[in-house]
Each structure stands twice: as C-alpha cells, then as structure tokens.
Design an enzyme around this catalytic site. Structure first.
Site, PDB file in Angstrom:
ATOM      1  N   LYS A   1      42.361 127.685 141.446  1.00 53.24           N
ATOM      2  CA  LYS A   1      42.529 126.775 142.925  1.00 53.24           C
ATOM      3  C   LYS A   1      41.387 127.906 143.243  1.00 53.24           C
ATOM      4  O   LYS A   1      41.535 128.222 144.270  1.00 53.24           O
ATOM      5  CB  LYS A   1      43.940 126.959 142.754  1.00 53.24           C
ATOM      6  CG  LYS A   1      45.346 126.631 142.105  1.00 53.24           C
ATOM      7  CD  LYS A   1      45.971 127.133 142.651  1.00 53.24           C
ATOM      8  CE  LYS A   1      47.455 126.541 141.684  1.00 53.24           C
ATOM      9  NZ  LYS A   1      49.416 127.639 142.247  1.00 53.24           N
TER      10      LYS A   1
ATOM     11  N   ARG B   1      43.941 135.765 117.765  1.00 54.70           N
ATOM     12  CA  ARG B   1      44.685 137.147 116.970  1.00 54.70           C
ATOM     13  C   ARG B   1      44.833 137.900 117.789  1.00 54.70           C
ATOM     14  O   ARG B   1      45.624 138.769 118.324  1.00 54.70           O
ATOM     15  CB  ARG B   1      43.196 136.879 115.922  1.00 54.70           C
ATOM     16  CG  ARG B   1      43.628 138.302 115.227  1.00 54.70           C
ATOM     17  CD  ARG B   1      42.655 138.631 114.088  1.00 54.70           C
ATOM     18  NE  ARG B   1      42.339 136.944 113.512  1.00 54.70           N
ATOM     19  CZ  ARG B   1      41.593 136.816 112.378  1.00 54.70           C
ATOM     20  NH1 ARG B   1      41.677 137.756 111.396  1.00 54.70           N
ATOM     21  NH2 ARG B   1      41.225 135.215 112.712  1.00 54.70           N
ATOM     22  N   THR B   2      43.419 138.174 119.165  1.00 56.39           N
ATOM     23  CA  THR B   2      43.795 139.540 119.513  1.00 56.39           C
ATOM     24  C   THR B   2      44.635 139.823 120.575  1.00 56.39           C
ATOM     25  O   THR B   2      45.475 140.487 121.327  1.00 56.39           O
ATOM     26  CB  THR B   2      42.241 139.280 120.471  1.00 56.39           C
ATOM     27  OG1 THR B   2      41.577 139.436 119.674  1.00 56.39           O
ATOM     28  CG2 THR B   2      42.645 141.409 121.228  1.00 56.39           C
TER      29      THR B   2
ATOM     30  N   HIS C   1      34.273 145.493 122.604  1.00 55.87           N
ATOM     31  CA  HIS C   1      35.485 145.543 121.747  1.00 55.87           C
ATOM     32  C   HIS C   1      36.057 146.818 121.317  1.00 55.87           C
ATOM     33  O   HIS C   1      36.168 146.851 120.212  1.00 55.87           O
ATOM     34  CB  HIS C   1      35.455 143.779 120.676  1.00 55.87           C
ATOM     35  CG  HIS C   1      36.248 143.334 120.430  1.00 55.87           C
ATOM     36  ND1 HIS C   1      37.870 143.616 121.360  1.00 55.87           N
ATOM     37  CD2 HIS C   1      37.030 142.144 119.655  1.00 55.87           C
ATOM     38  CE1 HIS C   1      38.709 142.928 120.843  1.00 55.87           C
ATOM     39  NE2 HIS C   1      37.876 142.300 119.549  1.00 55.87           N
TER      40      HIS C   1
ATOM     41  N   ARG D   1      40.394 140.222 128.342  1.00 51.67           N
ATOM     42  CA  ARG D   1      39.292 139.369 128.412  1.00 51.67           C
ATOM     43  C   ARG D   1      38.256 138.865 129.003  1.00 51.67           C
ATOM     44  O   ARG D   1      38.975 138.428 129.663  1.00 51.67           O
ATOM     45  CB  ARG D   1      39.687 139.007 126.442  1.00 51.67           C
ATOM     46  CG  ARG D   1      38.383 137.977 126.419  1.00 51.67           C
ATOM     47  CD  ARG D   1      39.067 137.446 124.531  1.00 51.67           C
ATOM     48  NE  ARG D   1      38.962 138.771 123.849  1.00 51.67           N
ATOM     49  CZ  ARG D   1      39.165 138.281 122.751  1.00 51.67           C
ATOM     50  NH1 ARG D   1      38.812 137.425 121.853  1.00 51.67           N
ATOM     51  NH2 ARG D   1      38.619 139.526 121.572  1.00 51.67           N
TER      52      ARG D   1
END
Lengths: 168, 334
Positions: free
Chosen positions: B102, B74-75, B154, B124
């Site tokens: 890696k 969603r975000t 947030h 995020r």
C-alpha cells in the site's frame, strides 16, 4: 582474605550424609563452576557409577537481560535419564537462592526427577528465595556486601572478601 | 525515537560503547573475541535441541520480528525457531502481505513496530545496507540482525559455516578452504571469507569463472583460481555456492551443463582435495548444476549439520544481542 578451613574433612562429612541416598539410584549434578568441583569430589568419594552431570545456568538466570551472558558459557550435560530419578544437586555457595532456582528449572527441562536433594559446601545468609539445602558443609554469616568464593579445582579453597565474617 | 548512531562505538556501527555487540549487520570488522563468544555460546545451545524440553527462558517476554523483504524458507524458519526456543514471542512479516503493497515505507513499518514495543528485528532485504539503515533508526534498546542484504552480507551464515568447519575440522588456523561458484553475487561467500580471515585461516581460495568474480577480490585476502581442479588441490574444506539461473539469462555463463562440466563438484573432482575434506553448501542446492547428488548425499557432505548449527548460531546471536544491555550491573547471583 584467605582463611580457608580444611575442605577435605567437610567433603567427607557431606559424603557421609549423602551415602544413604545411593540405595535410591541417585545421580549427581554439579553447577558450573564451583559446584562442579565440589560435585566431582563427592562423586569420587561416593563411588557413583552414573556419570556426573553438569549444568551451566546462564540461559536460565532471572537477571539475564540486565547483566547479559558470561562470555564463556559452558554446555550443560546431563548424561543420564532424569525421569523418576533422585538427583543430588551440588553447588559451592548457597546465597540468594536464585542460582538454585535456575538450576531446578534447567533440570526440569531434561525431565521430571522423583526428588532433588540439594547439597552445598557453604550455606551463607542473604536468601532472597525460599530455598534451603538438605546437606550443608558449613554455615557462614557474612556482613552485607561480603563475598565467599570457592577457588579450585585443586586445591579447593574458600576465599572471603569484603566485610568481617561471623561464624554462625 | 532517539537516533542510534551516538550510542555506537568508534568506526563499527555494530558495537556498543562498552564493546559489546549492539547489532549484527556484517562479519566485516568484528573483533575476534565477539566471533568466539558467539561460537562458544552456540556450542552450549546445540545440546538444547536434544533435550525433552527444547527451550530456555532466556528471551522470555521479548518480542522479535522477522521482517523478510525477500523470500527465504530456511533462514526465516531457523530464526523463528531460534527465537521460539529462547522463549521469545515472534512476529513474521513477509513483504507480500505487508503494508508495503500500500506504499508504506520501510522506516514507517519500523516506527509502527517500535510503537508495539518490539525488542529486536531480523531483517532480509534485496538492497545492500538496508539492515544498517534500520539499525540507525530503531530505539536505543532495540537490536537488528541482518539476515541477508543484497550482495553485501549474511553474517549468521558466515558464522554457521565457520562453526561447522570448527566442529568437523578443528581450528581454522591450519586449514585450506575453497569457496566455489558465484562469488560475485554471493553474500554468503563474503561473510564466510570475513569470518575465516578474522579467525586466522591462512589459505582461503575462491574458485570461479572470471564473469562471477568481483573486481579486486584479492583484497579480501583470498587466492583466485579459475580452474576447479587446481583450486581444490589439498583443501580441507569446500564450500559450494548456489548458482542462480538468472546468471545464465544475463549471459554471465554459457549453460548449466557447461557450468557443471567446469565447476560442478563431483566425487572424482573431490579426489583432488584432502581425503578428509568436508563439503559445505548454504542451500538450497541445484543438484547437477553446482554439485552432484553423489557428493551432496555422500559422507563428506556436512550440509544438514549446517542447518542444525545454523539454529544454534542464531540462538547464540539473539542471546548475545538481548543480553548486551545494561552490562555494568553487578554479576553476583548466588
């Protein structure tokens, strides 16, 4: 400097020039903030039934990333179908032409008008784009750096600041 | 690359010397005028979704990277759509497919993206402070939006929550707001509490079992309730938080059935609130765990409007950040 000419007769004269367009089911859009004041006055004089639209061109400015957003952006609102319609676009002062260019872009994001007619209260020199008004209240030639600004909403007054004004 | 700290003003690393927003890392400590500017701008962006062409040229030529080290549909999609509606180019980089597998470090990744002349990062990460670290590292003209860091913040969720409350209930300075559920692990709750406090909400309540409340939570300016019925008494807004199953596994809660019995929002429980109360949820919902479907799909839920508002808020935030550069130039346009 506040040497504002009488605005009311100028608006009467602009309304008279715009009246023949009404047969084409024209609708009106003003540009925030001064353009909306002029548009409200013209809308009332012409007795237009279609609700007045208004656009804030902040998100469409070509210099947005240089000068940023005005802290009080207003929501644009065009409450009628733009497609195939004659739109009377109204602003207070036509100067560089960049505001009109932005407003045209924004209107086209609502649809494809049949024609756009530009009406401005003041047409001043200093154009940077090939844009001209169809209906003009008054012309002004101003020295470089001078500004002419409409104050309102009531009474509407033109205020000139900076260098000496030269009437065209 | 130049370090970011010297250009940032005073004690808040998000603000530029001219007081404009330089990064959006947390709601905490932001001046009210910046919150109001973003909320006001979001109002203007709401109507763009209703047009024939759902786009403005505002960020034309800019490149925004969605850098997601935690999965989020969603975000990430709302940030992606927000940037695209502003005409930006968008890169989505998910950690599962990135060079981190890696062994490349976070800052190496940022350096490589900066070398591609990226303008902004939406990030995020599971670690609190990760977005702050990146904000200190990026070039002077680049900006960072925190799309969730650990339990910390947030901010766009906090903004979209208050935007939803403002649109449905009016100014928050007369409202009673209850936030219910896992406050301890919730960056959503923290961001909403900060946003409501800055805007002057006089009665913010948190409702949760003791095991899901942070120590000294009262210092955030909230009233604490352990009983849901008491906490909901007369409130205008209820925000339900998502309960994660690992809380059960960590023995913070007995079972999801027991949790629902004590803290689940049902129609009957909602009768305690004001008759016009609205219900928010940041999603995704656990129906039958923290919220009953009858409430989630009922007339008081504003959960889908929250999603619509989230898009407008993210457009407003990206616009504020991209437009905060070189503000001292002349404004006249003509």
């Amino acid at each position: 400097m506040n040497d504002s000419p009488e605005i009311e007769p100028i608006l009467d004269q602009m309304a008279a020039q715009l009246r023949p367009l009404l047969a084409e089911d024209a609708a009106m859009v003003g540009i925030y903030t001064g353009g909306v004041w002029v548009a409200q006055a013209l809308h009332q004089r012409l007795g237009l039934e279609t609700e007045l639209g208004q656009v804030d061109i902040s998100f469409y400015r070509d210099d947005f990333t240089r000068i940023g957003l005005h802290p009080e952006v207003r929501a644009s609102h065009i409450p009628f179908d733009v497609d195939n319609r004659v739109i009377i676009l109204v602003d207070d002062v036509l100067h560089t032409g960049r505001t009109i260019r932005a407003a045209l872009n924004e209107i086209f994001d609502y649809g494809r008008p049949a024609r756009i007619v530009l009406a401005v209260l003041v047409d001043r020199d200093g154009r940077e784009l090939p844009i001209q008004a169809d209906v003009v209240g008054l012309h002004r030639r101003l020295a470089a750096g001078a500004q002419i600004k409409l104050t309102g909403p009531a009474p509407l007054q033109l205020v000139t600041r900076g260098a000496t004004e030269h009437k065209a | 690359m130049s370090p970011a700290f010297p250009r940032l003003g005073g004690g808040n690393p998000q603000l530029r010397p001219d007081g404009r927003l330089g990064h959006l890392l947390s709601i905490e400590g932001l001046p009210e005028r910046i919150l109001l500017e973003i909320l006001n701008t979001a109002e203007s962006f709401l109507q763009i979704g209703e047009r024939a062409v759902k786009k403005t040229p505002t960020l034309r030529g800019k490149t925004v990277v969605n850098l997601f080290f935690e999965s989020s549909t969603r975000t990430r999609t709302t940030f992606e759509l927000a940037a695209k509606r502003l005409s930006a180019d968008v890169l989505n980089i998910n950690v599962a497919t990135s060079s981190h597998n890696k062994g490349e470090s976070l800052l190496d990744t940022i350096d490589n993206l900066m070398a591609m002349h990226v303008d902004g990062f939406v990030m995020r990460h599971s670690e609190a402070g990760a977005a702050h670290l990146v904000a200190r590292h990026v070039d002077q003209d680049a900006w960072v939006v925190n799309a969730g860091d650990g339990r910390h913040a947030h901010p766009t969720q906090g903004l979209l929550d208050v935007f939803t409350i403002l649109r449905h209930k009016g100014p928050v300075d007369q409202l009673k707001v209850a936030i219910v559920g896992d406050i301890l692990h919730s960056r959503v709750a923290r961001s909403q509490i900060h946003a409501l406090s800055i805007l002057g909400c006089p009665d913010i309540r948190v409702v949760a079992p003791k095991t899901l409340l942070p120590a000294a939570v009262e210092h955030l300016g909230v009233r604490v309730f352990h009983d849901l019925d008491e906490g909901l008494e007369g409130v205008d807004v209820v925000t339900m938080l998502r309960l994660q199953q690992e809380r059960m596994e960590a023995n913070l809660l007995p079972s999801s059935n027991e949790y629902f019995r004590q803290y689940g929002l049902t129609d009957k429980r909602l009768e305690r609130a004001d008759p016009d109360a609205i219900v928010l949820h940041p999603g995704p919902m656990n129906r039958g765990v923290e919220i009953d479907s009858v409430v989630a799909d009922g007339p008081r839920a504003v959960i889908l409007p929250q999603v619509t508002h989230g898009l407008a808020i993210r457009m407003a935030v990206l616009t504020s950040l991209a437009g905060a550069r070189d503000r001292d130039l002349h404004r006249d346009h003509g």
